[in-house]
Design a protein around this motif. Sequence first.
Motif, PDB file in Angstrom:
ATOM      1  N   GLY A 141       0.870  -1.212   0.002  1.00 53.63           N
ATOM      2  CA  GLY A 141      -0.117  -0.052   0.050  1.00 53.63           C
ATOM      3  C   GLY A 141       0.724   1.093   0.068  1.00 53.63           C
ATOM      4  N   ASP A 142       0.452   2.332  -0.858  1.00 55.67           N
ATOM      5  CA  ASP A 142       1.118   3.630  -0.824  1.00 55.67           C
ATOM      6  C   ASP A 142       2.508   3.397  -1.556  1.00 55.67           C
ATOM      7  N   ASP A 143       2.727   2.476  -2.294  1.00 54.80           N
ATOM      8  CA  ASP A 143       4.014   2.279  -3.036  1.00 54.80           C
ATOM      9  C   ASP A 143       4.342   3.458  -4.242  1.00 54.80           C
ATOM     10  N   ILE A 144       5.118   3.957  -4.327  1.00 55.28           N
ATOM     11  CA  ILE A 144       5.444   4.605  -5.580  1.00 55.28           C
ATOM     12  C   ILE A 144       6.260   3.727  -6.646  1.00 55.28           C
ATOM     13  N   VAL A 145       5.814   3.637  -7.784  1.00 51.85           N
ATOM     14  CA  VAL A 145       6.191   2.643  -8.838  1.00 51.85           C
ATOM     15  C   VAL A 145       6.759   3.317  -9.908  1.00 51.85           C
ATOM     16  N   LEU A 146       7.873   2.677 -10.403  1.00 52.30           N
ATOM     17  CA  LEU A 146       8.473   3.121 -11.677  1.00 52.30           C
ATOM     18  C   LEU A 146       8.258   2.023 -12.875  1.00 52.30           C
ATOM     19  N   ASP A 147       7.605   2.238 -13.801  1.00 51.74           N
ATOM     20  CA  ASP A 147       7.680   1.363 -14.946  1.00 51.74           C
ATOM     21  C   ASP A 147       8.350   1.536 -16.174  1.00 51.74           C
ATOM     22  N   ALA A 148       9.361   1.003 -16.361  1.00 47.74           N
ATOM     23  CA  ALA A 148      10.561   1.301 -17.527  1.00 47.74           C
ATOM     24  C   ALA A 148      10.241   0.501 -18.695  1.00 47.74           C
ATOM     25  N   ALA A 164      -0.905   0.372  -4.961  1.00 48.76           N
ATOM     26  CA  ALA A 164      -0.015   1.135  -5.020  1.00 48.76           C
ATOM     27  C   ALA A 164      -0.270   2.716  -5.123  1.00 48.76           C
ATOM     28  N   ASP A 165       0.314   3.726  -4.561  1.00 46.10           N
ATOM     29  CA  ASP A 165      -0.069   4.978  -4.578  1.00 46.10           C
ATOM     30  C   ASP A 165      -0.159   5.799  -5.738  1.00 46.10           C
ATOM     31  N   LYS A 166       0.921   5.505  -6.716  1.00 47.62           N
ATOM     32  CA  LYS A 166       1.241   6.313  -7.930  1.00 47.62           C
ATOM     33  C   LYS A 166       2.317   5.642  -8.588  1.00 47.62           C
ATOM     34  N   ALA A 167       2.441   5.993  -9.790  1.00 55.48           N
ATOM     35  CA  ALA A 167       3.093   5.170 -10.961  1.00 55.48           C
ATOM     36  C   ALA A 167       3.724   6.255 -12.023  1.00 55.48           C
ATOM     37  N   PHE A 168       4.910   6.082 -12.209  1.00 58.41           N
ATOM     38  CA  PHE A 168       5.497   7.048 -13.284  1.00 58.41           C
ATOM     39  C   PHE A 168       5.996   5.843 -14.534  1.00 58.41           C
ATOM     40  N   ALA A 169       5.417   6.055 -15.801  1.00 58.04           N
ATOM     41  CA  ALA A 169       5.797   5.128 -16.923  1.00 58.04           C
ATOM     42  C   ALA A 169       6.584   5.820 -17.998  1.00 58.04           C
ATOM     43  N   PHE A 170       7.242   5.287 -18.441  1.00 57.90           N
ATOM     44  CA  PHE A 170       8.008   5.778 -19.661  1.00 57.90           C
ATOM     45  C   PHE A 170       8.359   4.739 -20.793  1.00 57.90           C
ATOM     46  N   ASP A 171       8.369   5.211 -22.160  1.00 49.39           N
ATOM     47  CA  ASP A 171       8.854   4.287 -23.199  1.00 49.39           C
ATOM     48  C   ASP A 171       9.382   5.039 -24.198  1.00 49.39           C
ATOM     49  N   ILE A 172       9.952   4.667 -25.138  1.00 54.71           N
ATOM     50  CA  ILE A 172      10.757   5.454 -26.366  1.00 54.71           C
ATOM     51  C   ILE A 172       9.779   5.502 -27.491  1.00 54.71           C
ATOM     52  N   ASP A 173       8.642   4.646 -27.514  1.00 53.86           N
ATOM     53  CA  ASP A 173       8.110   4.562 -28.786  1.00 53.86           C
ATOM     54  C   ASP A 173       6.764   5.316 -28.595  1.00 53.86           C
ATOM     55  N   PRO A 204      11.362  12.683 -13.399  1.00 54.06           N
ATOM     56  CA  PRO A 204      11.563  13.833 -12.463  1.00 54.06           C
ATOM     57  C   PRO A 204      12.831  13.771 -11.270  1.00 54.06           C
ATOM     58  N   SER A 205      13.568  15.082 -11.359  1.00 57.88           N
ATOM     59  CA  SER A 205      14.837  14.969 -10.600  1.00 57.88           C
ATOM     60  C   SER A 205      14.493  14.653  -9.173  1.00 57.88           C
ATOM     61  N   GLY A 206      15.284  13.866  -8.528  1.00 56.62           N
ATOM     62  CA  GLY A 206      14.948  13.612  -7.239  1.00 56.62           C
ATOM     63  C   GLY A 206      14.148  12.583  -6.869  1.00 56.62           C
ATOM     64  N   SER A 207      13.683  11.721  -7.964  1.00 57.10           N
ATOM     65  CA  SER A 207      12.644  10.742  -7.647  1.00 57.10           C
ATOM     66  C   SER A 207      13.181   9.533  -6.932  1.00 57.10           C
ATOM     67  N   GLN A 208      12.454   8.824  -6.064  1.00 56.41           N
ATOM     68  CA  GLN A 208      12.794   7.590  -5.751  1.00 56.41           C
ATOM     69  C   GLN A 208      11.841   6.514  -5.587  1.00 56.41           C
ATOM     70  N   TYR A 209      12.197   5.355  -5.691  1.00 52.67           N
ATOM     71  CA  TYR A 209      10.791   4.339  -6.057  1.00 52.67           C
ATOM     72  C   TYR A 209      10.700   3.226  -5.049  1.00 52.67           C
ATOM     73  N   ASP A 210       9.558   2.822  -4.717  1.00 56.24           N
ATOM     74  CA  ASP A 210       9.562   1.712  -3.720  1.00 56.24           C
ATOM     75  C   ASP A 210       9.778   0.319  -4.697  1.00 56.24           C
ATOM     76  N   VAL A 211       9.148   0.512  -5.785  1.00 53.88           N
ATOM     77  CA  VAL A 211       9.174  -0.637  -6.732  1.00 53.88           C
ATOM     78  C   VAL A 211       9.502  -0.118  -8.240  1.00 53.88           C
ATOM     79  N   ILE A 212      10.445  -1.018  -8.959  1.00 52.74           N
ATOM     80  CA  ILE A 212      10.700  -0.701 -10.242  1.00 52.74           C
ATOM     81  C   ILE A 212      10.446  -1.891 -11.016  1.00 52.74           C
ATOM     82  N   LEU A 213       9.880  -1.638 -12.010  1.00 53.84           N
ATOM     83  CA  LEU A 213       9.252  -2.546 -13.025  1.00 53.84           C
ATOM     84  C   LEU A 213       9.848  -2.659 -14.459  1.00 53.84           C
ATOM     85  N   ALA A 214      10.697  -3.504 -14.943  1.00 48.11           N
ATOM     86  CA  ALA A 214      11.460  -3.461 -16.079  1.00 48.11           C
ATOM     87  C   ALA A 214      11.329  -4.626 -16.856  1.00 48.11           C
TER      88      ALA A 214
END
Length: 281
Positions: A141-148, A164-173, A204-214
């Motif tokens: 609960g309340d994790d901050i997630v990165l989806d690479a 999870a509380d929030k997720a940031f996702a990125f892709d080159i396509d 975003p600068s200074g971001s830290q994540y509880d969970v990273i998905l790649a």
Amino acid sequence: MKYIKLVISIQDEYQETLISELLEMEFDAFEQQDGRIITYVPKERFSDVHRERIEGILRAYPGDGFIETEEVVADRNWNEEWEKTIVAQNIGKFYVKPTWQRGEPDNDSILLEIDPKMAFGTGYHETTRLMLKLLPSVIEGDDIVLDAGTGTGILAIAAIKLGADKAFAFDIDEWSITNTRENILLNGVEKKVAVRKGSLETIPSGSQYDVILANIERNTILDMLPKLKRLLKEEGRMLLSGLLEKDEPSVTQKLEDLELKVKEIRQENEWIAYSVENRIV
């Protein structure tokens, strides 16, 4: 209308990269099989220039290339044909379905409505299934997630639906960014998932994540891992896939060098996925 049918031999882990390049050349129908792609293009849109360009791309993958080309006469709704191959199914705790399929999850399953772009990110590839099956064990609960390398956004959306509380996702396509935004809206998580086109520089600068998905591929993961480690919180968790069984020695060694602890390696056919946690020094 007359079409040109191409059968291209290419390793599974490189198929989506090739398809993204073929889409730019106006190919619009694909069938992915083990070790090959079958694709069609209207005859008037295919020339020796296209063929030479494809051959140049394929030279980056030794041993791969055209098996055959064939002229066919067809009058088919390619998108309708393709949609018939995408069916609802249970994957771990999730019930994954496109909007054009009927069906409801049982009481214990979490609904993921994913409409993939044609030939991309259906959610049914072994690597995606492995990630979805491992995801409940790492999300709190309340994790901050990165989806690479988000693809269709399925993993970021699933993480939010697990709590999870929030997720940031990125892709080159570009197709991925468009498709992810569509799927975010379909699943009602638009206030919790942000998506940007690009790679690690978009974070975003200074971001830290509880969970990273790649869920990408070996070379990209090996290159990204040191940077991903710096983005991971002290007790953070990471899931990695897009990896083949033969990649295990090099990936395991890289994780050991970075002092990332392997909790589990799960396998489906020749594909593997890692569940990893940050070691507390």
